[in-house]
Design an enzyme around this catalytic site. Structure first.
Site, PDB file in Angstrom:
ATOM      1  N   CYS A   1       0.842  -1.191   0.000  1.00 39.87           N
ATOM      2  CA  CYS A   1       0.000   0.000   0.000  1.00 39.87           C
ATOM      3  C   CYS A   1       0.885   1.251   0.000  1.00 39.87           C
ATOM      4  O   CYS A   1       1.803   1.374   0.806  1.00 39.87           O
ATOM      5  CB  CYS A   1      -0.893  -0.048   1.237  1.00 39.87           C
ATOM      6  SG  CYS A   1      -1.104   1.487   2.100  1.00 39.87           S
ATOM      7  N   GLU A   2       0.625   2.150  -0.948  1.00 43.01           N
ATOM      8  CA  GLU A   2       1.525   3.299  -1.082  1.00 43.01           C
ATOM      9  C   GLU A   2       1.294   4.362  -0.009  1.00 43.01           C
ATOM     10  O   GLU A   2       2.061   5.303   0.111  1.00 43.01           O
ATOM     11  CB  GLU A   2       1.415   3.911  -2.480  1.00 43.01           C
ATOM     12  CG  GLU A   2       0.109   4.592  -2.800  1.00 43.01           C
ATOM     13  CD  GLU A   2       0.073   5.081  -4.253  1.00 43.01           C
ATOM     14  OE1 GLU A   2       0.868   4.594  -5.073  1.00 43.01           O
ATOM     15  OE2 GLU A   2      -0.758   5.953  -4.543  1.00 43.01           O
ATOM     16  N   HIS A   3       0.243   4.231   0.771  1.00 43.79           N
ATOM     17  CA  HIS A   3      -0.003   5.212   1.838  1.00 43.79           C
ATOM     18  C   HIS A   3       0.733   4.864   3.124  1.00 43.79           C
ATOM     19  O   HIS A   3       1.048   5.751   3.909  1.00 43.79           O
ATOM     20  CB  HIS A   3      -1.504   5.319   2.120  1.00 43.79           C
ATOM     21  CG  HIS A   3      -2.277   5.817   0.941  1.00 43.79           C
ATOM     22  ND1 HIS A   3      -3.566   5.405   0.645  1.00 43.79           N
ATOM     23  CD2 HIS A   3      -1.928   6.675  -0.041  1.00 43.79           C
ATOM     24  CE1 HIS A   3      -3.973   6.006  -0.460  1.00 43.79           C
ATOM     25  NE2 HIS A   3      -3.001   6.775  -0.888  1.00 43.79           N
ATOM     26  N   HIS A   4       0.977   3.568   3.358  1.00 44.97           N
ATOM     27  CA  HIS A   4       1.616   3.146   4.614  1.00 44.97           C
ATOM     28  C   HIS A   4       2.838   2.260   4.400  1.00 44.97           C
ATOM     29  O   HIS A   4       3.499   1.896   5.365  1.00 44.97           O
ATOM     30  CB  HIS A   4       0.606   2.380   5.483  1.00 44.97           C
ATOM     31  CG  HIS A   4      -0.632   3.150   5.810  1.00 44.97           C
ATOM     32  ND1 HIS A   4      -1.770   3.118   5.030  1.00 44.97           N
ATOM     33  CD2 HIS A   4      -0.902   4.005   6.830  1.00 44.97           C
ATOM     34  CE1 HIS A   4      -2.687   3.905   5.557  1.00 44.97           C
ATOM     35  NE2 HIS A   4      -2.200   4.457   6.645  1.00 44.97           N
TER      36      HIS A   4
ATOM     37  N   HIS B   1      -5.837  -5.729   3.731  1.00 49.02           N
ATOM     38  CA  HIS B   1      -4.838  -4.658   3.857  1.00 49.02           C
ATOM     39  C   HIS B   1      -4.289  -4.622   5.286  1.00 49.02           C
ATOM     40  O   HIS B   1      -5.051  -4.418   6.235  1.00 49.02           O
ATOM     41  CB  HIS B   1      -5.474  -3.299   3.524  1.00 49.02           C
ATOM     42  CG  HIS B   1      -5.854  -3.169   2.077  1.00 49.02           C
ATOM     43  ND1 HIS B   1      -5.254  -2.264   1.234  1.00 49.02           N
ATOM     44  CD2 HIS B   1      -6.755  -3.846   1.327  1.00 49.02           C
ATOM     45  CE1 HIS B   1      -5.774  -2.377   0.020  1.00 49.02           C
ATOM     46  NE2 HIS B   1      -6.706  -3.323   0.050  1.00 49.02           N
TER      47      HIS B   1
ATOM     48  N   GLN C   1      -5.166  -0.486  -4.302  1.00 49.56           N
ATOM     49  CA  GLN C   1      -5.893  -1.596  -4.923  1.00 49.56           C
ATOM     50  C   GLN C   1      -6.737  -1.148  -6.119  1.00 49.56           C
ATOM     51  O   GLN C   1      -6.817  -1.842  -7.131  1.00 49.56           O
ATOM     52  CB  GLN C   1      -6.778  -2.272  -3.867  1.00 49.56           C
ATOM     53  CG  GLN C   1      -7.492  -3.513  -4.405  1.00 49.56           C
ATOM     54  CD  GLN C   1      -8.291  -4.237  -3.345  1.00 49.56           C
ATOM     55  OE1 GLN C   1      -7.966  -4.154  -2.165  1.00 49.56           O
ATOM     56  NE2 GLN C   1      -9.333  -4.937  -3.750  1.00 49.56           N
TER      57      GLN C   1
ATOM     58  N   CYS D   1      -2.681  -2.355   6.635  1.00 46.30           N
ATOM     59  CA  CYS D   1      -2.875  -1.041   7.254  1.00 46.30           C
ATOM     60  C   CYS D   1      -4.285  -0.913   7.836  1.00 46.30           C
ATOM     61  O   CYS D   1      -4.566  -0.002   8.612  1.00 46.30           O
ATOM     62  CB  CYS D   1      -2.576   0.094   6.270  1.00 46.30           C
ATOM     63  SG  CYS D   1      -3.586   0.094   4.787  1.00 46.30           S
TER      64      CYS D   1
HETATM   65 ZN    ZN Z   1      -2.596   1.715   3.638  1.00 46.44          ZN
END
Ligand code: ZN
Length: 185
Positions: free
Chosen positions: A76-79, A145, A117, A147
């Protein structure tokens, strides 16, 4: 190409930042291990789906191809935490098909990079349309996920489902057919 030196320096800084001692025995090899791991888990960044999808075979009369349960792992590119699960790929050939293993390789090209995703789903569908030129394509991804499950809302086992349909798959009738075929087990 992964810049190993940069990744190693960043991991050392991260360890310092969280209050760890990057020099202690247990962590001494960690920056190097992570840098080498990055070459694998982010290896899709230097790959192009044109490669697995370029070798096609003529196939007349085939109405639908569905490859179910393609296991994948992404970040996941956010976390920068993993999300993973199954991808299902369906397409209606337009005189050509591609080797079944190439569908799994296409998933890997887009999964092995910082990703979300929704975008992963759309990129696979668009790559199929661009390189294989089928009458239609549909990609369904179900994933867990980390995260979501190990931090924040902490909902273990919850799954996120996304789909993208293109061409003749954009009708409700076709989508229902694919969903039915996937749930047949
Ligand atoms: Zn994430």
């Amino acid at each position: 190409m992964v810049d190993k030196q940069k990744v190693e320096a960043a991991v050392r800084l991260l360890l310092e930042g969280i209050g760890e001692d990057p020099e202690r025995a247990g962590l001494a090899g960690t920056p190097d291990r992570i840098a080498r791991m990055c070459e694998e888990i982010y290896g899709g960044l230097e790959q192009d789906a044109a490669e697995p999808l370029s070798k096609t075979f003529p196939a007349e009369g085939s109405e639908l191809v569905l490859e179910k349960d393609i296991t994948f792992y992404s970040m996941c590119e956010h976390h920068l935490l993993p999300f993973y699960g199954k991808a299902h790929i369906a397409y209606v050939p337009n005189g050509h098909v591609v080797g079944l293993s190439k569908l799994a390789r296409t998933v890997e090209v887009y999964a092995r990079r910082p990703q979300i995703q929704e975008q992963l789903t759309a990129q696979i569908a668009d790559a199929l349309m661009e390189h294989l030129a089928p009458a239609g394509a549909m990609v369904i991804i179900e994933a867990e996920h980390m995260c979501m499950t190990m931090r924040g809302v902490k909902k273990p086992g919850s799954k996120t489902v996304t789909y993208a349909s293109r061409g003749c798959m954009e009708t409700e009738q076709m989508q229902e057919k694919i969903f039915r075929m996937i749930s047949m087990g």
